[in-house]
Design an enzyme around this catalytic site. Structure first.
Site, PDB file in Angstrom:
ATOM      1  N   ARG A   1       0.850  -1.207   0.000  1.00  0.00           N
ATOM      2  CA  ARG A   1       0.000   0.000   0.000  1.00  0.00           C
ATOM      3  C   ARG A   1       0.876   1.243   0.000  1.00  0.00           C
ATOM      4  O   ARG A   1       0.604   2.226  -0.681  1.00  0.00           O
ATOM      5  CB  ARG A   1      -0.949  -0.001   1.212  1.00  0.00           C
TER       6      ARG A   1
ATOM      7  N   ASP B   1      -9.184  17.310 -15.043  1.00  0.00           N
ATOM      8  CA  ASP B   1      -9.400  15.902 -15.382  1.00  0.00           C
ATOM      9  C   ASP B   1      -9.253  15.797 -16.896  1.00  0.00           C
ATOM     10  O   ASP B   1     -10.136  16.213 -17.647  1.00  0.00           O
ATOM     11  CB  ASP B   1     -10.804  15.487 -14.914  1.00  0.00           C
TER      12      ASP B   1
ATOM     13  N   TYR C   1     -18.055  14.668 -15.956  1.00  0.00           N
ATOM     14  CA  TYR C   1     -18.323  13.235 -15.912  1.00  0.00           C
ATOM     15  C   TYR C   1     -19.356  12.948 -14.801  1.00  0.00           C
ATOM     16  O   TYR C   1     -19.257  13.529 -13.709  1.00  0.00           O
ATOM     17  CB  TYR C   1     -17.002  12.510 -15.635  1.00  0.00           C
TER      18      TYR C   1
ATOM     19  N   LYS D   1      -9.346   4.558 -19.419  1.00  0.00           N
ATOM     20  CA  LYS D   1      -9.698   4.946 -20.781  1.00  0.00           C
ATOM     21  C   LYS D   1      -8.458   4.860 -21.691  1.00  0.00           C
ATOM     22  O   LYS D   1      -7.974   3.794 -21.946  1.00  0.00           O
ATOM     23  CB  LYS D   1     -10.342   6.332 -20.779  1.00  0.00           C
TER      24      LYS D   1
HETATM   25  C1  LIG Z   1     -14.359   7.446 -16.591  1.00  0.00           C
HETATM   26  C2  LIG Z   1     -14.070   8.814 -16.126  1.00  0.00           C
HETATM   27  C3  LIG Z   1     -13.788   9.054 -14.773  1.00  0.00           C
HETATM   28  C4  LIG Z   1     -13.858   7.987 -13.720  1.00  0.00           C
HETATM   29  O1  LIG Z   1     -12.835   7.063 -13.859  1.00  0.00           O
HETATM   30  P1  LIG Z   1     -12.975   5.538 -13.330  1.00  0.00           P
HETATM   31  O2  LIG Z   1     -11.672   4.949 -13.707  1.00  0.00           O
HETATM   32  O3  LIG Z   1     -14.155   4.960 -14.030  1.00  0.00           O
HETATM   33  O4  LIG Z   1     -13.209   5.614 -11.868  1.00  0.00           O
HETATM   34  C5  LIG Z   1     -13.473  10.349 -14.396  1.00  0.00           C
HETATM   35  N1  LIG Z   1     -13.449  11.350 -15.293  1.00  0.00           N
HETATM   36  C6  LIG Z   1     -13.726  11.157 -16.587  1.00  0.00           C
HETATM   37  C7  LIG Z   1     -13.681  12.314 -17.525  1.00  0.00           C
HETATM   38  C8  LIG Z   1     -14.055   9.883 -17.050  1.00  0.00           C
HETATM   39  O5  LIG Z   1     -14.345   9.711 -18.329  1.00  0.00           O
END
Ligand SMILES: *Cc1c(COP(=O)(O)O)cnc(C)c1O
Length: 415
Positions: free
Chosen positions: A46, A170, A98, A195
């Protein structure tokens, strides 16, 4: 080093006498200490794990940051960012976010006494007016999901800093290959590595990167103290995915442009959103801060049922809530990834119910264009003439089992 070289050039295993070219998976929870009184470099996974550390160091370089932290998901990285705030503090966020971030901000942080104000942060004077003395964080998605709106990172960093707030970006929809918000003045950059960074739809992961030493120490304290770390095997898979980030995105965004142009020429398709199309209202700002338009293409059909039939009739696109994988996928954000945003809020933000979001993968562009053309032709026939459509109708629903389960999955997860 130039970008493509940088993506594949990192030490896969510092100090390993056998010099492996791929990073070994240190699938261990703990490490034998030399003495009871002294820790070695690693003691407990961790707190630190060699596989995760190779990943974190590589990501910090790709983001132009000081340190990166790998989390179990993108939302875990966002939650760690929110931990920097205390009760009474306020977040100012862009109004196209999101769905899961909206839920974290509006439903979880509010219970901890942190308030969130949403504003149209494309409007810099509205941003200036919305920022208050308790605003400690301004949060944006430089290319927002799902409306593909463009937010000016440099200008917003300048405003945030002038008011003593941090800017977090983000950048999931673009990845560090296409935008590096830290270079543009942001303090924190977040990626849902699920992604593009992963690219193969087989890992759930998140990354948070900072360039300031004090902030890095605070985030490390939160990562270790709350424990939402990425496991060694997922760190390995992510390292493997990142090696092809550049070639994947080059190809995917070239195909995305072709698809966007083809869609724009189709009667029955309204308002194609893609920052690489000349008609995008903020294409110039996007071009000034990003190295490409990305792989998401959104459009409307003018009618929810038509969009639903179209998505159902596609053969090459999976119906998934996610994006950024090697296979193309289609989604109806209002019913899937953004279902956690209440309908009146979606309406107030002009998030159209009939919006279709495409994530363009590695297939041949012309196959995708043909698939979209054929699906649209089927979707606009009303009542549907196609036998497959008829059988869907006679089963009492226009929603196939595939979409139904995707909707249920999204609904259950996002509730
Ligand atoms: C998918 C997504 C998230 C969340 O990510 P996870 O890996 O699903 O927890 C946050 N921000 C954006 C823009 C996303 O497309």
């Amino acid at each position: 080093m130039r970008t493509h070289t940088r993506i594949v050039s990192f030490d896969p295993c510092p100090e390993d006498p056998h010099r492996p070219v791929a990073t070994p998976i240190y699938q261990t929870a703990t490490f034998d200490q030399e003495s009871a009184a002294g820790f070695g470099r690693y003691d407990y996974s961790r707190s630190g794990n060699p596989t995760r550390e190779v990943l974190e160091r590589h990501l910090a370089k790709l983001e132009g940051g000081l340190r990166s932290f790998a989390f179990a998901s993108g939302l875990a990285a966002l939650a760690a960012t929110a931990r920097l705030l205390k009760p009474g503090d306020e977040i100012l966020a862009c109004d196209d976010l999101y769905g899961g971030t909206y839920r974290l901000f509006s439903r979880i942080l509010s219970e901890r006494g942190i308030s969130v104000r949403y504003a149209d942060l494309t409007d810099l004077s509205a941003t200036e007016a919305a920022i208050g003395p308790s605003t400690k964080l301004v949060h944006i998605e430089p290319l927002s999901n799902p409306l593909l709106r463009v937010f000016d990172v440099r200008a917003l960093a300048e405003i945030a800093h002038r008011h003593g707030a941090l800017l977090s970006a983000d950048a999931t929809s673009l990845s560090p290959y296409l935008i590096r918000p830290l270079d543009l003045g942001a303090d924190i950059v977040i990626q849902s590595a699920t992604k593009h960074l992963c690219g193969h739809s087989d890992v759930t992961a998140g990354v948070l990167t900072v360039r300031d030493q004090v902030l890095a120490e605070r985030i490390y304290f939160i990562q270790n103290g709350e424990g939402a770390v990425l496991g060694p095997f997922d760190a390995f898979l992510l390292l493997r995915g990142i090696k092809t980030l550049g070639v994947r995105l080059d190809r995917q965004q070239q195909t995305a442009l072709r698809v966007a142009q083809a869609l724009a020429a189709l009667p029955g398709v309204h308002r194609v959103r893609f920052p690489g199309l000349e008609g995008h209202d903020r294409a110039a700002i996007h071009a000034a801060q990003a190295d490409g338009p990305g792989t998401l293409v959104c459009f409307e059909t003018g009618d929810f049922e038509t969009s639903l039939r179209l998505v159902e009739a596609l053969k090459l696109f999976n119906i998934t809530v996610s994006f950024g994988g090697v296979n193309s996928s289609a989604s109806l954000p209002c019913r899937m990834s953004h279902a956690s945003i209440p309908a009146p809020v979606r309406a107030a933000r002009a998030l159209p119910e009939d919006l279709v979001r495409l994530s363009i993968g590695l297939e041949d562009a012309e196959d995708l264009v043909e698939d979209l053309g054929a699906a649209l032709a089927l979707a606009v026939q009303h009542p549907p003439k196609n036998a497959e459509m008829k059988s869907l109708r006679s089963s009492g629903s226009t929603t196939s089992s595939a979409l139904k389960s995707a909707l249920e999955h999204g609904g259950a997860v996002l509730k």
